[in-house]
Write an enzyme that holds these catalytic residues in place. Structure first.
Site, mmCIF file in Angstrom:
data_model
loop_
_atom_site.group_PDB
_atom_site.id
_atom_site.type_symbol
_atom_site.label_atom_id
_atom_site.label_comp_id
_atom_site.label_asym_id
_atom_site.label_seq_id
_atom_site.Cartn_x
_atom_site.Cartn_y
_atom_site.Cartn_z
ATOM 1 N N CYS A 1 -17.339 28.553 47.967
ATOM 2 C CA CYS A 1 -16.220 29.482 48.149
ATOM 3 C C CYS A 1 -16.192 30.488 47.003
ATOM 4 C CB CYS A 1 -14.893 28.738 48.183
ATOM 5 S SG CYS A 1 -14.812 27.468 49.458
ATOM 6 N N ASP B 1 11.229 21.451 61.422
ATOM 7 C CA ASP B 1 11.334 20.190 60.672
ATOM 8 C C ASP B 1 11.689 20.411 59.208
ATOM 9 O OD1 ASP B 1 10.443 18.650 62.876
ATOM 10 O OD2 ASP B 1 8.398 19.292 62.424
ATOM 11 N N ASP C 1 7.683 13.627 63.409
ATOM 12 C CA ASP C 1 7.806 14.654 64.424
ATOM 13 C C ASP C 1 6.655 14.409 65.401
ATOM 14 O OD1 ASP C 1 8.478 17.157 65.633
ATOM 15 O OD2 ASP C 1 6.707 17.966 64.644
ATOM 16 N N CYS D 1 -14.562 25.055 46.832
ATOM 17 C CA CYS D 1 -15.853 24.568 46.363
ATOM 18 C C CYS D 1 -16.644 25.699 45.709
ATOM 19 C CB CYS D 1 -16.655 24.017 47.529
ATOM 20 S SG CYS D 1 -16.937 25.277 48.763
ATOM 21 N N ASP E 1 5.834 19.020 60.732
ATOM 22 C CA ASP E 1 4.976 20.173 60.494
ATOM 23 C C ASP E 1 5.634 21.518 60.738
ATOM 24 O OD1 ASP E 1 5.068 19.813 63.294
ATOM 25 O OD2 ASP E 1 3.342 21.122 63.467
#
Lengths: 54, 723
Positions: free
Chosen positions: B40, B624, B444, B37, B620
């Protein structure tokens, strides 16, 4: 009348090419590289964004 | 991926990331993650600007690249990185090298082509279309002069602006295949050639405007497609930056130097502080610590590491700092294995034929045959060669897939834009196409259906004030359970003089008594095992804190939404049966497998693929990533490991899972709209082809129908923006 048309066409071509050259310059100088960032920068409210643009 | 090659050059420390220019100025690029943004931008730019010596700071929000420049050697690159990290953003040095402009150059090139084609379209139409609309009767000589002028603008403009198509067509032909660009390139060249011929012989009609307009409309689609890909590449750029991870190496003389992870050799001794990530597979020589292995195994509790144990790359040290012995090079470590796996997955996925290309496979031979039939028909009907050729070329020009070229990118840009606004980053357009095809969803558990972080389960049962007093100790530690406790208690003071005993807990002398926080044994309680903490003040009764990894609140709603669409849903987890059953029941998943390691996940995915299922994998962890690379399409939550975010086709940016169901809905709608667009384009062809084949079509009608069909397709695509 034909002279008039020739003049108008020549002018249109010159203006169009001129605008195109300015756009090319803007693209090359990176003004279109960060469209999201530029849209956000308008909201920053101090003088530092002017410095950062140098 | 020239970037990978550029990275191969040896880097010994951060200063090699700095590019020195003539005149004493230096440039440094940092890949920043998390900036979204205006705030930032302002925070980062003014923060870095405050470092003495820095002359120029510019953050590109689209790519996440921070550009810093200074004069002389007065600025330490490390100070810049640390400043950005202190501001709360992830930052990695970025090897600008050759990679810097590859994507930017492509964007600028497409934009230049688009601008030139736009200008050419307006100018040429102004010259030629006025003649056909009538009003003024031009003498043949003057008309021809107009056509010559149109040729002078349209031919160079089309040849320049058409280069994206010509280059792509040439690539396809050199591989002995065809794609949509072959037809487009042929139509552009033939239209220019035919028009030039007509101009020379003094005919009444030319197709200059059609040619340049065709290039213009198609370039719009091409530029939209580029913008989409550019966004996706931002994620890949981050991996490149990650590979330039740094480590601290202990030299033979005892001095510590900073090196790039890829310069670590087996046998090196590495110094890691609490919070550091292990860069290569390594062994703990002496002492003991605790490590967060969640990225590797998915286990949310930290593992105790004692002397002689092996640590995989990607593990994070959470106990006290230790010295490790490197066992492998960075490119032989787990992360590198995964990177290779991901590459294999990416290559396999590149075999996926996009909808537009599937359409092109039918379309390209179809219209070439049609053009030949028209030519043969006119010859048979007794027309001369020149006329028969003209009509055949008119068919090619009129059928050129203008609307088709826009149909897919327009829909995908609208779809990804809508999903982006709802917190979902789609990394490629074909990911949406693949998502629309799924029939099975695999989740998961840890970190995907659950939050992946521990929350306090028995808050109500605690004596008043205990939580706050325990948190005073917990704030001194990096241990996941201590952090979970801190998160429950919120901001507050830290006790002074807290000692941490690895594998046991924390203690501090305060208020005249010894206060301890840690395991059951540490606090002298008879406890179970797993996710619990005990707190004891002096000789008082120990207090029990029970933690568990809770389900994300919107998981059941998301599962129900997917089930309502008739999808098969499964959960795979490395956890034990008890936890798995409880979470599955709570989430509403009835098919689940517990104690499934990374290898078994891959096996399950392969099994489903063999059955012909198209699987969406949502996961995640590092464990995985392999399965996700194998799935038909994959989604990672925003808290996922970087590698999983990279392996996935889409990343959820928020904590909310409901985005998965929404992405599926949007993907299905997008697919329907693309097919509608194809139908619209076909309808246009059904009207236009007979006219062109019989020689009835006028160039002005060609131009008008081409523009209106493109407009129709674009407007139809915009319908997706409405909820």
């Amino acid at each position: 009348m034909m002279n008039g048309i020739a003049l108008i066409i020549a002018c249109a071509l010159a203006v169009g090419l001129g605008a195109l050259l300015i756009l090319f310059w803007a693209i090359e100088s990176g003004q279109y590289d960060d469209l999201e960032g530029d849209a956000m920068r308008i909201l920053i409210e101090d003088s530092s964004d002017r410095d950062a643009k140098k | 991926m020239g970037a990978v090659k550029a990275e191969a050059r040896t880097l010994t420390d951060l200063t090699s990331f700095v590019q020195h220019n003539a005149g004493g100025s230096a440039r440094f690029e940092v890949q920043v993650k998390g900036a979204r943004c205006a705030g930032c931008i302002a925070k980062i730019e003014s923060g870095v600007k405050a470092i003495p010596g820095v002359t120029e700071v510019r953050l590109n929000l689209s790519t996440g690249k921070l550009h810093v420049a200074w004069h002389g050697a007065s600025v330490a690159p490390r100070a810049i990185l640390e400043r950005v990290r202190d501001l709360g953003y992830e930052a990695q040095p970025f090897d600008a090298g050759e990679t810097l402009n590859e994507s930017e150059r492509e964007g600028r090139f497409l934009l230049r082509c688009l601008a030139l084609a736009g200008f050419g379209t307006v100018f040429v139409m102004g010259l030629t279309d006025g003649i056909w609309y009538g009003g003024i009767d031009l003498s043949p000589a003057l008309r021809q002069a107009f056509f010559w002028l149109a040729a002078a603008v349209a031919i160079p403009a089309t040849l320049y602006a058409g280069r994206p198509f010509f280059l792509s067509a040439a690539r396809a032909l050199s591989r002995r295949t065809t794609n949509m660009d072959v037809t487009i390139g042929a139509a552009l060249i033939l239209a220019l050639g035919l028009s030039l011929y007509e101009t020379v012989v003094g005919a009444e009609q030319t197709y200059f405007d059609a040619a340049i307009m065709l290039a213009f409309l198609l370039l719009i689609g091409r530029y939209l497609d580029y913008r989409l890909r550019d966004k996706a590449q931002g994620a890949a750029r981050h991996l490149l930056a990650m590979q330039s991870q740094l480590a601290r190496r202990v030299r033979a003389d005892g001095a510590v130097e900073t090196v790039a992870a890829r310069d670590i050799a087996p046998g090196d001794r590495l110094l890691l502080a609490s919070g550091d990530r292990v860069p290569v597979t390594a062994r703990l020589e002496e002492g003991a610590t605790e490590a967060d292995v969640s990225l590797v195994t998915g286990e949310s509790l930290p593992a105790e590491i004692t002397a002689g144990m092996k640590l995989e790359a990607g593990t994070v040290i959470v106990g006290q700092g230790v010295t490790l012995l490197a066992l492998a090079r960075a490119d032989q470590s787990l992360v590198a294995d995964l990177a290779r796996l991901l590459e294999a997955g990416r290559q396999r996925r590149s075999l996926y034929v996009r909808l537009a290309d599937r359409a092109a496979k039918l379309y390209v031979p179809g219209i070439i045959i049609l053009a030949m039939v028209v030519f043969a028909g006119w010859m048979a009907a007794g027309a001369d060669f020149a006329h028969a050729t003209t009509y055949a070329i008119a068919v090619l020009i009129i059928t050129c897939p203008c609307a088709l070229g826009l149909a897919v990118p327009a829909v995908q840009v609208v779809a990804t834009g809508r999903l982006f606004a709802r917190g979902l980053l789609v990394k490629s357009g074909d990911a949406l196409e693949r998502l629309a095809e799924i029939d099975t969803v695999i989740f998961d558990k840890t970190g995907t259906l659950t939050r992946g972080s521990l929350t306090l389960n028995n808050r109500e049962a605690l004596p008043p004030g205990v939580l706050e007093r325990a948190a005073r100790l917990a704030r001194a530690s990096q241990h996941p359970l201590a952090r979970a406790l801190t998160a429950e208690a919120g901001m507050g003071p830290v006790a002074v003089g807290v000692r941490e005993v690895t594998g046991a807990g924390l203690e501090v002398e305060e208020g005249g008594s010894l206060r301890r926080l840690g395991s059951a044994a540490w606090c002298g309680a008879a406890g179970g095992s797993g996710s619990e903490l005990w707190y004891r003040e002096g000789n008082a009764e120990p207090v029990h804190f029970d933690f568990r990894d809770g389900l994300r609140p919107d998981a059941p709603a998301m599962i129900a939404a997917l089930r309502a669409r008739g999808l098969r849903i499964e959960m795979l987890t490395g956890d034990n049966e008890g936890t798995a059953a409880a979470i599955a029941a709570e989430a509403g998943v009835d098919a689940w497998h517990a104690r499934v390691g990374p290898a078994e996940k891959v096996a399950r995915l392969e099994g489903l693929r063999a059955e012909g299922c198209k699987v969406l994998m949502v996961g995640d962890g590092l464990n995985d990533a392999a399965a996700m690379a194998l799935a038909h399409v994959s989604i990672a939550p925003g808290n996922a490991a970087e590698v999983s975010q990279l392996a996935s086709d889409m990343v959820l940016r928020s904590e909310q899972l409901i985005g998965v169901a929404e992405a599926y809905e949007v993907a299905r709608k997008a697919r329907r709209l693309v097919l509608e667009n194809f139908a619209l384009a076909t309808l246009y062809n059904l009207v236009a082809i007979p006219l062109a084949a019989t020689g009835l079509i006028l160039p002005v009608i060609a131009a008008a129908t081409m523009a209106s069909s493109s407009l129709l397709v674009s407007l139809n695509s915009l319908r997706l923006a409405r909820p």
